[in-house]
Design a protein around this motif. Sequence first.
Motif, PDB file in Angstrom:
ATOM      1  N   MET A   1       0.840  -1.010   0.213  1.00  0.00           N
ATOM      2  CA  MET A   1      -0.078  -0.108  -0.010  1.00  0.00           C
ATOM      3  C   MET A   1       0.850   1.150  -0.103  1.00  0.00           C
ATOM      4  O   MET A   1       1.799   1.326   0.636  1.00  0.00           O
ATOM      5  CB  MET A   1      -1.054   0.079   1.357  1.00  0.00           C
ATOM      6  CG  MET A   1      -1.604   1.193   1.319  1.00  0.00           C
ATOM      7  SD  MET A   1      -3.420   1.078   1.207  1.00  0.00           S
ATOM      8  CE  MET A   1      -4.083  -0.749   1.656  1.00  0.00           C
ATOM      9  N   THR A   2       0.482   2.290  -0.838  1.00  0.00           N
ATOM     10  CA  THR A   2       1.300   3.509  -0.783  1.00  0.00           C
ATOM     11  C   THR A   2       1.137   4.435   0.045  1.00  0.00           C
ATOM     12  O   THR A   2      -0.228   4.403   1.077  1.00  0.00           O
ATOM     13  CB  THR A   2       1.181   4.104  -2.324  1.00  0.00           C
ATOM     14  OG1 THR A   2      -0.410   4.497  -2.413  1.00  0.00           O
ATOM     15  CG2 THR A   2       1.507   3.467  -3.524  1.00  0.00           C
ATOM     16  N   GLU A   3       2.110   5.413   0.523  1.00  0.00           N
ATOM     17  CA  GLU A   3       1.953   6.370   1.632  1.00  0.00           C
ATOM     18  C   GLU A   3       0.759   7.114   1.364  1.00  0.00           C
ATOM     19  O   GLU A   3       0.320   7.632   0.463  1.00  0.00           O
ATOM     20  CB  GLU A   3       3.323   6.710   1.779  1.00  0.00           C
ATOM     21  CG  GLU A   3       3.280   7.871   2.919  1.00  0.00           C
ATOM     22  CD  GLU A   3       4.594   8.373   3.149  1.00  0.00           C
ATOM     23  OE1 GLU A   3       4.641   9.446   3.549  1.00  0.00           O
ATOM     24  OE2 GLU A   3       5.598   7.710   2.960  1.00  0.00           O
ATOM     25  N   LEU A   4       0.095   7.471   2.589  1.00  0.00           N
ATOM     26  CA  LEU A   4      -1.183   8.424   2.509  1.00  0.00           C
ATOM     27  C   LEU A   4      -0.462   9.768   2.514  1.00  0.00           C
ATOM     28  O   LEU A   4       0.566  10.126   3.429  1.00  0.00           O
ATOM     29  CB  LEU A   4      -1.831   8.221   3.797  1.00  0.00           C
ATOM     30  CG  LEU A   4      -3.329   8.697   3.756  1.00  0.00           C
ATOM     31  CD1 LEU A   4      -4.137   8.491   2.683  1.00  0.00           C
ATOM     32  CD2 LEU A   4      -3.967   8.540   5.030  1.00  0.00           C
ATOM     33  N   ARG A   5      -0.765  10.837   1.666  1.00  0.00           N
ATOM     34  CA  ARG A   5      -0.404  12.183   1.912  1.00  0.00           C
ATOM     35  C   ARG A   5      -1.664  13.152   2.170  1.00  0.00           C
ATOM     36  O   ARG A   5      -2.390  13.029   1.456  1.00  0.00           O
ATOM     37  CB  ARG A   5       0.288  12.340   0.387  1.00  0.00           C
ATOM     38  CG  ARG A   5       0.452  14.014   0.349  1.00  0.00           C
ATOM     39  CD  ARG A   5       1.287  14.109  -0.904  1.00  0.00           C
ATOM     40  NE  ARG A   5       1.559  15.585  -1.356  1.00  0.00           N
ATOM     41  CZ  ARG A   5       1.155  16.261  -2.203  1.00  0.00           C
ATOM     42  NH1 ARG A   5       0.407  15.724  -3.302  1.00  0.00           N
ATOM     43  NH2 ARG A   5       1.375  17.607  -2.217  1.00  0.00           N
ATOM     44  N   ILE A   6      -1.516  13.805   3.154  1.00  0.00           N
ATOM     45  CA  ILE A   6      -2.578  14.811   3.526  1.00  0.00           C
ATOM     46  C   ILE A   6      -1.970  16.307   3.187  1.00  0.00           C
ATOM     47  O   ILE A   6      -0.817  16.642   3.456  1.00  0.00           O
ATOM     48  CB  ILE A   6      -2.702  14.898   5.134  1.00  0.00           C
ATOM     49  CG1 ILE A   6      -2.978  13.603   5.511  1.00  0.00           C
ATOM     50  CG2 ILE A   6      -3.916  15.957   5.421  1.00  0.00           C
ATOM     51  CD1 ILE A   6      -4.164  12.790   5.251  1.00  0.00           C
ATOM     52  N   ARG A   7      -2.999  16.961   2.470  1.00  0.00           N
ATOM     53  CA  ARG A   7      -2.390  18.474   1.955  1.00  0.00           C
ATOM     54  C   ARG A   7      -3.995  19.192   1.792  1.00  0.00           C
ATOM     55  O   ARG A   7      -4.937  18.761   1.732  1.00  0.00           O
ATOM     56  CB  ARG A   7      -1.850  18.225   0.675  1.00  0.00           C
ATOM     57  CG  ARG A   7      -2.623  17.782  -0.648  1.00  0.00           C
ATOM     58  CD  ARG A   7      -1.831  18.209  -1.956  1.00  0.00           C
ATOM     59  NE  ARG A   7      -2.753  17.561  -2.906  1.00  0.00           N
ATOM     60  CZ  ARG A   7      -3.575  18.365  -3.600  1.00  0.00           C
ATOM     61  NH1 ARG A   7      -3.864  19.569  -3.141  1.00  0.00           N
ATOM     62  NH2 ARG A   7      -4.442  17.663  -4.755  1.00  0.00           N
ATOM     63  N   ALA A   8      -3.685  20.461   1.957  1.00  0.00           N
ATOM     64  CA  ALA A   8      -4.854  21.424   1.517  1.00  0.00           C
ATOM     65  C   ALA A   8      -5.178  21.429   0.038  1.00  0.00           C
ATOM     66  O   ALA A   8      -4.306  21.426  -0.751  1.00  0.00           O
ATOM     67  CB  ALA A   8      -4.513  22.951   1.927  1.00  0.00           C
ATOM     68  N   ALA A   9      -6.347  21.497  -0.087  1.00  0.00           N
ATOM     69  CA  ALA A   9      -7.205  21.456  -1.506  1.00  0.00           C
ATOM     70  C   ALA A   9      -6.680  23.084  -2.126  1.00  0.00           C
ATOM     71  O   ALA A   9      -6.414  23.694  -1.579  1.00  0.00           O
ATOM     72  CB  ALA A   9      -8.332  21.316  -1.473  1.00  0.00           C
ATOM     73  N   THR A  10      -6.613  22.840  -3.492  1.00  0.00           N
ATOM     74  CA  THR A  10      -5.949  23.950  -4.256  1.00  0.00           C
ATOM     75  C   THR A  10      -7.436  24.224  -5.188  1.00  0.00           C
ATOM     76  O   THR A  10      -8.318  23.306  -5.418  1.00  0.00           O
ATOM     77  CB  THR A  10      -4.976  23.786  -5.011  1.00  0.00           C
ATOM     78  OG1 THR A  10      -5.110  22.727  -6.079  1.00  0.00           O
ATOM     79  CG2 THR A  10      -3.820  23.590  -4.255  1.00  0.00           C
TER      80      THR A  10
END
Length: 141
Positions: free
Chosen positions: A1-10
């Motif tokens: 499973m690939t890493e989860l990335r959290i970011r703000a939407a653009t």
Amino acid sequence: MTELRIRAATPEDLDTVLAFWKVAAEGTSISDDRAGVEKLVERDPEALLLAEQGGELAGTVIAGFDGWRCHLYRLAVHPDRRRQGVASALLAAAEERFVRLGGRRADAVVLTRNETAHHAWGAAGFAPQEQWRRWVKPLTA
């Protein structure tokens, strides 16, 4: 499973987010349209958090802070990615944001009929406040 990335939407993410909510979110809101989400991102560019995995949107949460209270909306995880820590990661990122902004308590808007959500919110340490009821008034037709 690939890493989860959290970011703000653009602004470039908004059509993808709206399509995602049709698959992953329970219920609809008067502001679940391009204009509503654009206004959110314009007003608070860090409020709409996205979880991405393998280059695809896996989950969302809106972490709004009005200077007094911390509000959580639209916690949604793709049905194929549920029970894999996506919601937990999003809520942790939202809580970090709130603490950084000086927030002291978070509340969540959760549909009464959404039993799956009740379990997820409970597991995250949230509990319903039976003495309160949310009152709403649409401001547009």
